[in-house]
Design a protein around this motif. Structure first.
Motif: not given
Lengths: 202, 976
Positions: B596-606, B639-644, B656-660, B680-687
């Motif tokens: 079994r595989w999983q994949g995206f045609v094109q990753e987008l931001v959340p 993962g997640f990016n935390v901003y002030n 935070l590269t640990d997505k959990e 949160a971010y994917t390879s396409a960028g942040e939400d």
């Protein structure tokens, strides 16, 4: 003209319609002649200093106020017939001397003018028939010089003069028919008044 | 004329002979020379006007070299002068020489003379021969030369214009440009146009104008090219005649000057002179052809030769017809020429279906049909045909007109079947809609599900647009064992039913297998797997939206055995959607999930953000957030990016590269409001991020601790100060509260110690009395009899009088300074007048006087309240007398013993007695006429500290008064 007799005109409804149609065709032809002249000047690079008026090519009796409507129409018809003959000769000689087969704007416009002139001649014939009763004494082309000059530059000027001649006589047709229309309208009004008066006397 | 003379001398045999020979030789030479240099005779001119060539001939004897001069006759301008070698024409006996003029010969008259030349010796010139031009007076008309000339592109042409007699030349125009001219004669003017470009169809105009810019005459010149041909070839269509074709360069010459063609000496009709492709038809095949093209500028010749059978160019087949079946068709056509029936032909049949072109090639003698195989039933096709000679193939003939036809219908192909099973033993049988495979209009599907073990069979019919049948397997399979179930689908159309498509599966299929990621590349998801050598079953790759879990719209492809990779692409793929690909092997025993595989045609931001909350933990902030629903990930979450986000810009705090991870603690924050954003971010960028705000409260325990510490320190400080003061009370007393020495008073002043609290008799009042006859500027203390006071009171009417104290001896400090010494108020500002009285004594202070309780010395009674209006005039009346004048009865003064808060003393504070001055009339005058002096000062013991003038507010006065009282008591109590 001397060999023709003058007649009174009897204006009927069909003749008025034919006159209107003939005027419309002449107006269209006049516009197309103007376009043709411009295209020809552009094609031959003729400037104003080249184009010098040099008399008429068409020979018809001189205009006179003594001419009745029939004679006026005959005179115009004759001039247009001469123009048509000259135009045909001009096209032939032009293609013979300077080449043909090309389908540019000028050639298309020349063809259009030729065909429109044919329509106008037919319409003029019908108008004369409507006015005169019968088309007697068809205008002849006697005396018309149909052989153009041999020198090419002279030939070019000659062709231009033919186009100008056609333009001139088209304008003459328009003005004459418009004048006749107003005269006929006045006559009709006078006739109507006379009838009304006569009926009132009765 | 030289003469030949011969003389003989017999006496000299050798020398005279020799001499004679020399003389004879010289004589011969001389005679010959005299004969050569004859004047040319019979000079004649002939012209070639078109070539502008002048041919000059003459009788020149034996001479071979001549001088020729050519002049324009009218202006006598030399246009040619040169020496030419002209051989003798043996036939005519004349010398002839041709000269080409730059100008047309008609332009003006020319004069020609010739003379013989032998080395440096020349004969006389011949008679002048004239060539008459067209500008002779006898030819009055205006003319232009050359007329209607045709010249090659790049040539130089000279035109001349001859104006009419009496007309004045103006200018010459070539086209629309005025060109430079040269005068050739009285009436003739010339211009040369160089490097002429190609003219248009009707040539270029050369027009001559007079000085009034009136057209004189015009000519036309045509500038073009000589013929140039290529690609000359002759072919046959009908196997009899020849059609020869060639291409030409446009020579720019038309009409009468156009290029004329002859093929094997026969004229070719060129109807379309503007078309560069020419053709000429010869009725019989001749095998050799010569094409000659001629125009006024030159000619061009081409040849071709070939056998007829090598130049067969078939015409297009006509009248196409098709006999169509379900799987094949036969196309028929006809030939225009019967000669083709015996000709070996090879034909190309082009079949078009949905834009896809297939070519078939057939051959045969007189071919007139072709079989089209491997067609699809119920399909639209287009067909056209062209042929060539089978032997000595020359070229393909023209395509026929296309013909469109449709194949007949047929029973459908079996549908492509698959099975989707939900976790609750329900599922659906799915099949791909039949398109071309339907072979006709589908009228329905028949789905059968059955179990051999259970011996249960269910059959349902579905409409033609159905592509799935929901199945509840619990109704088919009663036991929970590993039962095989077979699903069969049959498609139906008007031709019949398809072969059944079957699939076997088990309800106990495993659905758990490791999932790996796959990446979409240019052509799709590339999936590969390990081959199982023992497996002979086929594979199926199935995919669906990962977010779907029940009765999902599933797609699949079948992969044949042995193939271990496949590229999956689908028009249904959407960017941002996670797809799950499952590899199954399937056989008659069922199917098995392999990978079994999983994949995206094109990753987008959340597409959505986390739910963020912030809480304070001591001085830190703990951020916690929820997870994003997987359907909103739209990519592999990295993962997640935390901003002030407190400021205008986001400041990254943590990546935070640990997505959990679901929380993060922000430390080291100051009090106040803080905003935090988590993305949160994917390879396409942040939400877009979620923001939480929190206001940090001060830490209560620490606040209390700080407060208590401050209080303790303060208390300790006071204890230390108190202890110090107690221990050092003597020093304090000396420093701050020394004993006041007894005043030394002259006269009868009492020497009693202690604070001076003078209480004169209640029946007398000391009043300052003006002593006008002595020193009007001094005030004096006077004793006011009680009766006078009463009178004063009577005289004053209702004026208020301080009655706290009985009539006292009152002292008015003489005003010697702008900063008065203030009387003290021991208790309060409303203390009794007795205290005031004591303060009004001029004293020497050693203590500290607080401003609030100080004696008030009224400098400007006008500043007091209205009901206490000081009687300035009365004071003035008393101020005239100097010295102490208790007898001065001035009720006004007595009635104003209590003053309001002075306004003028603001200018000064405590003034020690050193400021004492002797009486000064000047100063008295400056202070408004008050008596400046009371004489010597009075020393008074005071318990008050004199403090510098400070705040004047009444409350402060009271506070200060209380404090000073407390401090005084403290000191007093500390006295031994």
């Amino acid at each position: 003209m001397a060999h023709r007799r003058s007649r009174h005109i009897s204006v009927t409804e069909p003749s008025r319609t034919t006159m209107t149609r003939t005027t419309a065709i002449a107006e269209q032809l006049h516009y197309e002649c103007c376009v043709l002249l411009e295209l020809y000047k552009k094609k031959e690079s003729f400037t104003t200093d080249v184009l010098v008026a040099d008399g008429r090519l068409v020979t018809v009796p001189p205009p006179s106020s003594q001419l009745d409507t029939t004679d006026k129409l005959w005179r115009l018809h004759s001039a247009l017939l001469q123009c048509s003959s000259l135009l045909e000769i001009a096209i032939i000689k032009e293609e013979e001397e300077l080449g043909g087969g090309k389908t540019g704007d000028y050639e298309s416009q020349r063809k259009t003018v030729k065909e429109r002139l044919s329509f106008l001649l037919v319409s003029m014939g019908e108008l004369r028939k409507a006015v005169d009763g019968s088309v007697s004494l068809t205008p002849t082309l006697e005396g018309l010089k149909l052989d153009g000059p041999t020198a090419l530059f002279e030939l070019k000027l000659w062709i231009y003069r033919i186009f100008e001649e056609l333009d001139y006589w088209t304008k003459m047709v328009i003005s004459t028919l418009q004048g006749l229309s107003s005269v006929l309208a006045k006559e009709r009004a006078r006739t109507t008044r006379m009838r009304s008066t006569r009926n009132a006397r009765r | 004329m030289p003469h030949l003379s011969v003389s003989t001398n017999p006496q000299s045999k050798y020398c005279p002979v020799w001499l004679i020979c020399v003389i004879l030789s010289l004589s011969v030479v001389h005679t010959h020379a005299s004969d050569v240099l004859r004047v040319p005779q019979q000079v004649t001119l002939s012209t070639n006007f078109k070539e502008q060539q002048l041919s000059i001939s003459w009788l020149g004897g034996a001479a071979t070299t001549f001088d020729i001069i050519i002049l324009r006759t009218e202006l006598n301008i030399t246009v040619f002068y040169g020496t030419v070698s002209v051989p003798l024409d043996q036939v005519s006996g004349l010398q002839r020489w041709n000269w080409t003029s730059a100008e047309p010969l008609e332009c003006t008259s020319l004069s020609v003379k010739v003379r013989s030349r032998d080395g440096q010796e020349t004969s006389e010139w011949s008679n002048t021969q004239n060539l008459q031009g067209s500008d002779l007076p006898s030819n009055e008309q205006s003319q232009i030369y050359p007329m209607n000339r045709v010249v090659p592109v790049g040539a130089n042409t000279t035109f001349c214009c001859i104006v009419k007699e009496g007309q004045e030349f103006g200018y010459i125009k070539y086209g629309n440009a005025v060109v430079n001219t040269t005068r050739l004669s009285r009436r003739s003017y010339a211009t040369t146009v160089v490097n002429q470009g190609p003219s248009h169809q009707s040539g270029a105009n050369v027009v001559c104008f007079d000085s009034l810019t009136t057209l004189i005459v015009g000519a036309v010149v045509f500038v073009g090219y000589p013929p140039l041909l290529r690609d000359f070839v002759c072919e046959t269509h009908d196997l009899t005649s020849a059609v020869c074709r060639w291409n030409v360069r446009d020579p720019k010459l038309y009409g009468r000057r156009r290029t004329k063609y002859t093929l094997n000496m026969r004229n070719c009709l060129d109807e379309y002179e503007h078309v560069p492709q020419k053709k000429c038809i010869v009725q019989q095949w001749e095998g050799n052809w010569t094409l000659l093209a001629v125009n006024p500028l030159g000619q061009y010749r081409l040849t071709d030769s070939a056998e007829l059978s090598h130049r067969v160019y078939p015409v297009a087949p006509t009248k196409l017809r098709v006999d169509a079946h379900a799987w094949n068709a036969t196309v028929h056509w006809q030939w225009k020429y019967s000669s083709y029936f015996t000709l070996g032909l090879v034909c190309q049949v082009e079949l078009t279906c949905h834009g896809i072109i297939k070519n078939f090639t057939v051959s045969g003698v007189g071919l007139q049909s072709a079989l089209l195989s491997k067609l699809q039933p119920n399909e639209d096709y287009g067909v056209r045909v062209r042929c060539g000679a089978q032997q000595n193939f020359w070229k393909w003939g023209n395509w026929s007109q296309p013909l469109y036809f449709k194949t007949k219908t047929f029973v459908p192909d079996p549908p492509d079947l698959w099975m989707w099973i939900n976790e609750d033993n329900t599922g659906q049988v799915v099949w791909k809609p039949l398109n071309r495979q339907s072979h006709g209009q589908i009228i329905g599907y028949e789905v059968t599900v059955w179990s051999r073990e259970e011996n249960v069979q269910h059959t349902h019919t579905f409409p033609p647009d159905a592509a799935a049948a929901a199945i509840d397997f619990t109704q088919i399979v009663t036991s929970s064992n590993d039962t095989k179930v077979t699903a069969t689908v049959i498609a139906k159309n008007n031709e019949g039913s398809s072969q059944p498509a079957s699939m076997v599966f088990r309800l106990t299929e495993t659905h758990t297998v490791a999932v790996s990621r796959t990446v979409y590349e240019n052509s799709g998801f590339r999936l590969s797997w390990q081959s199982d050598a023992n497996t002979t079953s086929d594979y199926v790759v199935e995919w669906h939206d990962s977010a779907c879990s029940r009765n999902c719209p599933v797609e699949w492809i079948k992969v044949l055995t042995g193939i271990t990779n496949v590229t999956v692409d689908s028009p249904n793929f959407q960017p941002g959607v996670r797809y799950t690909f499952s590899l199954y092997s399937f056989s008659s025993e069922g199917r098995q999930l392999l990978q079994r595989w999983q994949g995206f045609v094109q990753e987008l931001v959340p597409s959505s953000s986390v739910l963020l909350s912030a809480s304070q933990q001591d001085t830190d902030v703990v951020l916690t957030w929820s997870s994003i629903p997987q359907v909103n990930h739209r990519g592999f979450l990295l993962g997640f990016n935390v901003y002030n986000s407190s400021g205008s810009e986001l400041k990254l705090i943590a990546n935070l590269t640990d997505k959990e991870i679901r929380s993060y603690t922000v430390k080291g924050l100051s009090e106040g409001t803080h905003k935090f954003t988590v993305k949160a971010y994917t390879s396409a960028g942040e939400d877009s991020g979620a923001t939480a705000s929190i206001t940090l409260e001060p830490y209560i325990d620490w606040l209390i601790f700080e407060l208590l510490t401050s209080l303790g320190v303060t208390a300790l400080f006071f204890i230390i100060v108190t202890f110090f003061c107690y221990k050092k009370r003597k020093w304090v007393k000396r420093a701050f509260y020394p004993d006041i020495p007894e005043p030394k008073l002259p006269g009868d002043w009492s020497r009693t110690q202690g604070p001076l609290d003078v209480k004169p008799s209640s029946h007398s009042i000391i009043q300052i009395v003006e002593k006008s006859d002595q020193d009007s500027s001094k005030e004096m203390l006077v004793v006011i009899p009680e009766e006078d006071e009463d009178e004063e009171e009577h005289g004053m009417g209702d004026e208020p009088v301080d009655t706290d104290e009985p009539a006292s001896l009152r002292y008015y400090n003489q005003v010697i300074d702008e900063r008065p010494i203030r009387p003290r108020y021991p208790d309060s500002s409303t203390s009794s007048a007795s205290s005031l009285d004591s303060g009004r004594t001029d004293v020497t202070y050693t203590g500290i006087q607080t401003s609030g309780s100080s004696l008030v010395f009224q400098l400007h009674p006008a500043g007091s309240s209205e009901d206490q209006q000081p009687p300035i005039d009365v004071i003035d009346s008393c101020s005239g007398g100097g010295g102490y004048r208790p007898q001065c009865n001035n009720a006004h003064v007595a009635s104003h013993e209590l003053f309001n808060e002075p306004q003028a003393y603001a200018s000064g504070g405590y003034k020690p007695q050193s400021s004492w001055h002797l009486d000064s009339p000047t100063e008295a005058g400056e202070v408004g006429g008050l008596a400046p002096s009371l004489g010597s000062p009075t020393s008074v013991a005071s318990t008050q500290f004199l403090l510098p003038d400070g705040e004047r507010h009444e409350e402060e006065k009271q506070a200060s008064s209380s404090a000073s009282t407390w401090f005084t008591n403290l000191l007093s109590s500390s006295k031994p």
